[in-house]
Design a protein around this motif. Structure first.
Motif, PDB file in Angstrom:
ATOM      1  N   TYR A  88       0.754  -1.198  -0.040  1.00  0.00           N
ATOM      2  CA  TYR A  88      -0.063  -0.118  -0.015  1.00  0.00           C
ATOM      3  C   TYR A  88       0.871   1.175   0.048  1.00  0.00           C
ATOM      4  CZ  TYR A  88      -3.404   3.705   1.542  1.00  0.00           C
ATOM      5  OH  TYR A  88      -4.079   4.587   1.842  1.00  0.00           O
ATOM      6  N   LYS A 141      -2.257   0.713  -3.651  1.00  0.00           N
ATOM      7  CA  LYS A 141      -3.079  -0.132  -3.967  1.00  0.00           C
ATOM      8  C   LYS A 141      -2.984  -1.369  -2.815  1.00  0.00           C
ATOM      9  CE  LYS A 141      -2.930   0.453  -8.751  1.00  0.00           C
ATOM     10  NZ  LYS A 141      -2.785  -0.119 -10.237  1.00  0.00           N
ATOM     11  N   GLU A 193      -8.212  -4.812  12.571  1.00  0.00           N
ATOM     12  CA  GLU A 193      -8.357  -3.434  12.129  1.00  0.00           C
ATOM     13  C   GLU A 193      -7.364  -2.615  13.106  1.00  0.00           C
ATOM     14  OE1 GLU A 193     -12.192  -1.891  12.046  1.00  0.00           O
ATOM     15  OE2 GLU A 193     -13.148  -3.431  10.942  1.00  0.00           O
ATOM     16  N   VAL A 195      -6.275   8.161   6.128  1.00  0.00           N
ATOM     17  CA  VAL A 195      -6.397   7.289   5.055  1.00  0.00           C
ATOM     18  C   VAL A 195      -6.948   6.027   5.517  1.00  0.00           C
ATOM     19  CG1 VAL A 195      -4.358   8.464   3.896  1.00  0.00           C
ATOM     20  CG2 VAL A 195      -4.025   6.136   5.252  1.00  0.00           C
ATOM     21  N   SER A 221      -9.952   4.851   6.909  1.00  0.00           N
ATOM     22  CA  SER A 221     -11.257   4.627   6.286  1.00  0.00           C
ATOM     23  C   SER A 221     -11.464   3.833   4.874  1.00  0.00           C
ATOM     24  CB  SER A 221     -12.286   5.687   6.187  1.00  0.00           C
ATOM     25  OG  SER A 221     -13.472   5.573   6.066  1.00  0.00           O
ATOM     26  N   SER A 222     -10.513   4.640   3.994  1.00  0.00           N
ATOM     27  CA  SER A 222     -10.694   4.224   2.681  1.00  0.00           C
ATOM     28  C   SER A 222      -9.824   2.846   2.537  1.00  0.00           C
ATOM     29  CB  SER A 222     -10.111   5.222   1.598  1.00  0.00           C
ATOM     30  OG  SER A 222      -8.882   5.620   1.983  1.00  0.00           O
ATOM     31  N   PHE A 223      -8.760   2.903   3.086  1.00  0.00           N
ATOM     32  CA  PHE A 223      -7.625   1.646   3.294  1.00  0.00           C
ATOM     33  C   PHE A 223      -8.538   0.371   3.693  1.00  0.00           C
ATOM     34  CE2 PHE A 223      -5.188  -0.980   5.759  1.00  0.00           C
ATOM     35  CZ  PHE A 223      -3.943  -1.188   5.001  1.00  0.00           C
ATOM     36  N   SER A 255     -11.849  -0.042   3.589  1.00  0.00           N
ATOM     37  CA  SER A 255     -12.878  -0.586   2.887  1.00  0.00           C
ATOM     38  C   SER A 255     -12.474  -1.276   1.620  1.00  0.00           C
ATOM     39  CB  SER A 255     -13.566   0.882   2.420  1.00  0.00           C
ATOM     40  OG  SER A 255     -14.396   0.521   1.335  1.00  0.00           O
ATOM     41  N   GLU A 256     -11.282  -0.867   1.142  1.00  0.00           N
ATOM     42  CA  GLU A 256     -10.561  -1.577  -0.149  1.00  0.00           C
ATOM     43  C   GLU A 256     -10.224  -2.947   0.264  1.00  0.00           C
ATOM     44  OE1 GLU A 256      -7.301  -0.805  -3.611  1.00  0.00           O
ATOM     45  OE2 GLU A 256      -7.818   0.829  -2.162  1.00  0.00           O
ATOM     46  N   SER A 258     -12.984  -5.416   0.423  1.00  0.00           N
ATOM     47  CA  SER A 258     -13.671  -5.818  -0.708  1.00  0.00           C
ATOM     48  C   SER A 258     -12.526  -6.575  -1.496  1.00  0.00           C
ATOM     49  CB  SER A 258     -13.535  -4.381  -1.467  1.00  0.00           C
ATOM     50  OG  SER A 258     -12.440  -3.611  -1.953  1.00  0.00           O
TER      51      SER A 258
END
Length: 434
Positions: A291, A296, A369, A406, A408-410, A412-413, A416
């Motif tokens: 990341y 990514k 987490e 960062v 929250s988006s980290f 979530s991805e 997924s």
């Protein structure tokens, strides 16, 4: 009503009664044709659908392949499993084949060492009896290592088969020293007992990594079907070897190591193909490093061939050289602990930056987490220290703020991509409570 009206009404009723009853509705059915196969689908009840093949013009070989797939692969394959399942299954089949053949040879050697001269068929029967004794001691000892197996199922699965081959090797060598028969047989079964527990304990997390549609039971059942089939074939091959080229101990000393090498190689390839989706220290460090370098998130399938299966505890510099699980009193002084608690007031981790690595300790109820949050802070801090001159406390504070921006988006991805973040498997690492 007059007489004429009554007669007319009576004739109408008689006419109605003489009409044929309405036809009963049959079950709903239809025919679907796909790839030269016509199938009749029929609802026998609102909740029961039956299927019958009414026409199949495919070659016999195609029908045989489909029949094999239905018996030995999960329903809906390949769409119902994660990437890598076919390669895993291929090497699993070869692993069981070589293991069963090697077992027959080792059992025959044991009986020779005991002063018997068994036939290959007798060796096959007695192999079920010789698994007792010291094997149970090995099982008891290995059963206490369950937490480590959860954290590193691939490594322990490989270790299980190495132990199995070690035990089998002792049995093959037993005719060379018949006066030590009990010692050799006991140590061999002891190693096999540990191998059995480790193999069974790691089976569930490995199968779980392939379950894509909640079909864990189907995966397990079809996996056992393949294991059984190739175990039987392997026993047959072992009987043939024991009857011919491996009738002497010298021949077994050549064929046995060869089978063992193939066996362990197949297990390693199985594990390399397995996309384990739980987070442990190594996989977490790899995800964080990727990341920070590319922006990514790597999926379990992306990381599977990059995992170090033999030495998973190696430090990854791009992820902050983080070590997890040391006792709190070993990494930080009481005064420093208060300072760190002020920097991370509501977190379930503490981080202490050292010269060569960063120590992280988690609270008892910390999840993956929480571990990811701490790991990102450590990685950001390590990168900042290379370019920023200042106190480490300031660097940690800045890294913490950057992580919060960062995460929250980290996360979530990450989810997924198929990663499980409800737990962090750190083996037997120490945890603490405030």
């Amino acid at each position: 009503m007059n007489l004429l009206g009554k007669i007319t009404m009576k004739k109408k009723r008689e006419g109605e009664d003489s009409r044929p009853p309405p036809p009963e509705r049959g079950p709903v059915s239809w025919i679907e044709t796909s790839e030269s196969v016509s199938r009749l689908y029929q609802f026998e009840s609102p909740a029961q659908l039956s299927m019958t093949v009414v026409d199949d013009s495919r070659p016999v070989i195609h029908r045989m392949v489909e029949s094999f797939q239905n018996k030995f692969f999960p329903s809906g394959y390949p769409y119902s499993v994660n990437e890598g399942y076919l390669r895993y299954t291929q090497f699993r089949a070869m692993q069981h084949f070589t293991s069963a053949a090697l077992s027959v040879l080792s059992t025959q050697s044991l009986l020779f060492a005991a002063g018997l001269r068994p036939t290959p068929a007798q060796a096959t029967v007695v192999s079920w009896v010789l698994k007792d004794g010291m094997q149970h001691v090995g099982k008891l000892i290995c059963s206490s290592l369950g937490a480590r197996m959860d954290s590193e199922p691939k490594r322990w699965r490989i270790l299980a088969d190495v132990l199995y081959d070690l035990g089998t090797g002792l049995e093959v060598l037993s005719p060379l020293c018949p006066h030590l028969f009990l010692e050799m047989a006991g140590l061999g079964n002891f190693a096999k007992g540990m191998a059995v527990v480790a193999a069974r304990a790691t089976r569930l997390p490995i199968y779980s990594s392939f379950a894509k549609e909640g079909n864990l039971s189907d995966l397990f059942a079809k996996g056992e079907a393949i294991s059984t089939l190739f175990n039987v074939l392997g026993i047959g091959a072992g009987i043939q070897l024991a009857s011919t080229i491996c009738s002497s101990t010298q021949a077994k000393l050549v064929v046995g190591p060869l089978l063992s090498v193939i066996h362990v190689y197949c297990v390693v390839e199985e594990m390399r193909a397995t996309p384990v989706n739980t987070l442990n220290p190594q996989r977490t460090a790899m995800v964080v490093a990727d990341y920070l370098m590319t922006g990514k998130i790597s999926s379990p399938a992306d990381l599977r061939y990059r995992e170090d299966l033999l030495f998973p505890g190696r430090l990854i510099e791009d992820a902050g050289n983080v070590k997890v699980g040391k006792a709190v009193h070993m990494i930080v002084k009481p005064s420093k602990l208060r300072e760190l608690k002020e920097i991370f007031p509501d977190e379930k981790f503490i981080i202490n930056r050292g010269i060569r690595w960063t120590d992280m300790v988690l609270v008892h109820n910390a999840t993956a987490e929480d571990a990811l949050r701490g790991w990102l802070v450590a990685a950001y801090a390590a990168n900042m220290e290379k370019s920023i001159h200042g106190s480490r406390a300031n660097v940690l504070q800045q890294a913490y703020e950057r992580m919060n921006g960062v995460f929250s988006s980290f996360l979530s991805e990450l989810q997924s991509k198929g990663w499980h973040t409800d737990r962090f498997l750190d083996g037997t690492g120490s945890r603490f409570a405030w």
